[in-house]
Scaffold this motif. Sequence first.
Motif, PDB file in Angstrom:
ATOM      1  N   ILE A 238       0.860  -1.183   0.000  1.00 43.47           N
ATOM      2  CA  ILE A 238       0.000   0.000   0.000  1.00 43.47           C
ATOM      3  C   ILE A 238       0.899   1.237   0.000  1.00 43.47           C
ATOM      4  N   LEU A 239       0.721   2.080  -0.991  1.00 45.49           N
ATOM      5  CA  LEU A 239       1.455   3.335  -1.109  1.00 45.49           C
ATOM      6  C   LEU A 239       0.488   4.493  -0.861  1.00 45.49           C
ATOM      7  N   THR A 240       0.941   5.514  -0.141  1.00 45.74           N
ATOM      8  CA  THR A 240       0.085   6.659   0.156  1.00 45.74           C
ATOM      9  C   THR A 240       0.819   7.955  -0.149  1.00 45.74           C
ATOM     10  N   THR A 241       0.113   8.911  -0.736  1.00 43.75           N
ATOM     11  CA  THR A 241       0.687  10.222  -1.032  1.00 43.75           C
ATOM     12  C   THR A 241       0.330  11.204   0.081  1.00 43.75           C
ATOM     13  N   GLU A 242       0.883  12.402   0.016  1.00 42.99           N
ATOM     14  CA  GLU A 242       0.657  13.422   1.052  1.00 42.99           C
ATOM     15  C   GLU A 242      -0.825  13.755   1.195  1.00 42.99           C
TER      16      GLU A 242
END
Length: 330
Positions: A214-218
Motif C-alpha cells: 500500500i502506497l500513500t501520497t501526502e
Amino acid sequence: MVTKLALLGAGRIGKVHAKAIASDKRAKLVAVVDAFPEAAQAIADETGCAISTIDAVLSNPEIDAVIICTPTNTHADLIERFARAGKAIFCEKPIDLDVARAQACIDVVKETGAKIMLGFNRRFDPHFRAVRKAIDDGQIGKVEMVTITSRDPGAPPPEYIKVSGGIFRDMTIHDFDIARFLLGEEIVSVFATGSVLVDPKIGELGDYDSASIILTTESGRQAIISNSRRATYGYDQRIEVHGSLGSVAAENQRPVSIEVATKDGYSRPPLHDFFMTRYTAAYAAEITAFIDAIETNVAPSPSAQDGLIALKLADAALKSVREKVLVQIT
C-alpha cells in the motif's frame, strides 16, 4: 539523421531491445557487446551489426548512444564510463541495487551533462498510456485510488534470485514507477507484506514470492499493488484508477483478442506468456522516445531520478515487510 546505437548485453532483454531498435528507421544498431560470444553472434546475425567490446564502443566517435542490458551490478560503472565519454545512455532498471551507489552514479551523470533514460517500459504501453490520458483529460475527476495487479507466470530460478536484489527491487520496482506515473503525486509512505507461497527455495534465500503493498501520497491518494511469482494462467498485468467522477481500467492483453461463445459457455485465448510479447509495443515506443530525446536535445523520461525514487520505494517495502511497520519516505 540516423542515431547509431551499441547494445551492451545480448541476453533476453537485449534481444527485445534489438527488435525495438529495428522498429525505428531513425535508429541503427551498429554494435553489440556480450561476455558470451554466441549471444552476441546471434544478434549480429539477425541485425547485421558488428560484434564489439566496451572499450571499442567507448572510443568510437560514430556511436551516439548505448543501450545497457548487462547484469545489474555493472550498470552504475557503465553509466559513468559512457557519460564521461559523451554518449547518450539508455539503461535497464535499476541503476544499482544500493541507493547510495545509484545516487553517486546520478551525480556523475549530472556533472557530465549526459542524457540518460531508465528502462521503465510500462509507461509506454499504449493501454497504460490511454489510462493516463483519461486521467489527464479529467474523465474520472481527481485520482483517489490506483490498483495494480502484476503477476509473473512462474518464479525465476534460485540463481537469478541471488543476484536480483529481491522481489521489490526486481519485480515490484516497475509497479512503483507506474504507480507514481498514475497517482500524479509523490509517495510519502509504504506498507508491505510478503510471503513465500510459490517456492520455498526463494524463502531460503531471504526473498519473497508473494507481496502486497500500500502506497500513500501526502494528500491521501493510495495505490495498492498485488504481486506474485506464479500465475498459472499467464502474464497477469492489470491496472485500475478510481477517481472522484469514475474509474478507468486497462485489462489483461492477449495475443489474439477474440471471444468464442458456444453451448458450453464463453471462452477466450490465453494471456501473453511473459513480458517479451506482452510489452512489445511498449519497448518499441520506449526506444522511439529515447531517439526523440536525442534528436530534440531534451532530457529523456523516465529519468535517472525516477529510477532512484523507485529504488527507494523498493527499499522501504523491504524494510516494511521485515520490521512489520509503516515506512515513511524521506
